[in-house]
Design a protein around this motif. Sequence first.
Motif: not given
Length: 340
Positions: A233-245
């Motif tokens: 789930p943390s990968v899915e959550r990161w993908r929904r974010g701004d991906r600045d890092e």
Amino acid sequence: MAEVDEISTDPEPWGRNWPHQFDSYKATAGDEFYGGSSAMPASKLDHQPWLRRLYAGYAFSIDYREARGHAYMLYDQGVTERVTQKQQAGACLHCHASTNVLYHKVGREAMGLPADDASLAAALDMDAVIRGFQEVSTMKYQDVLGMLKSMPDGTPDENDPVVPQPPVGGFTSEFAGQPVPDGHPSLIAGEAHPVSCIDCHNPETMALRVTRPGFILGVAAFAESDEPVPHLPSVERWRRGDRDERYDPNKDATRQEMRSYVCGQCHVEYYCATGDTLEFPWGQGLKMEQAEAHWNDKQFPDGTEFYDYKHGETGAEVLKVQHPEFELWSQGVHAAAGVD
């Protein structure tokens, strides 16, 4: 209580604080540590001679034995004829030794940062660790082993490792089929440790963490893909974010995910040889066909087509799968159910 910090690769001080866990660590050697040429595990090549032909041209055709517990991971690597009779890369130590301090020191030196013991002990700079890993990955195995043995390990006043050291150059005192030269750095009296407490635990908080650059870069590349990962789930959550890092498992992953990630640092498919930096083929996903597509798209630094080895009889360029347990787990019912 024993003090441990970011140079405490020797597990003995950790064991004074957590004796039950230390006993479990030592138990991976069995009832006692069995070293020496007469105590090596059975040869798969003797039991299944067809493997010699399958791996012709590859080091596994020289020596391929039954696996032993984690306590043996550095010893057995140090004595296998795959190392003593054929040139291997420093990247081989990525998952057989406690390499945090080595990578950290080499990386900080390459970045022009202080690399004295106090600086190394204070905090683990993962950018420097990754840089150090990239610096030594394609160096000769024996040279990186010498560097590793010269690193501080948190117990400067003793030189009696928990797990016995392999004889330098194995049972024939050779690297890549040549006698170990007098004065070679690998002959120094320092200690190298198999993967240890520090590789998976933060010494300040004891929280789980990942420290292997291959995994950190591989899982970040995987996060950039479009492959569905409901079990992470943390990968899915990161993908929904701004991906600045980039995706950082040590910042973004859940505690439950970390229980799988610490094993996934090494129990995976990867490339590890002298032709290029160690790499996990996760840029398109974790399935077999996605790994194959990744390797088919890859080229060596000189622009030539990628392959693991050229078959000794047919001349065919072969992709050799290593041990993709993390990938297989990711596709199974246990991952889907959140079981690590």
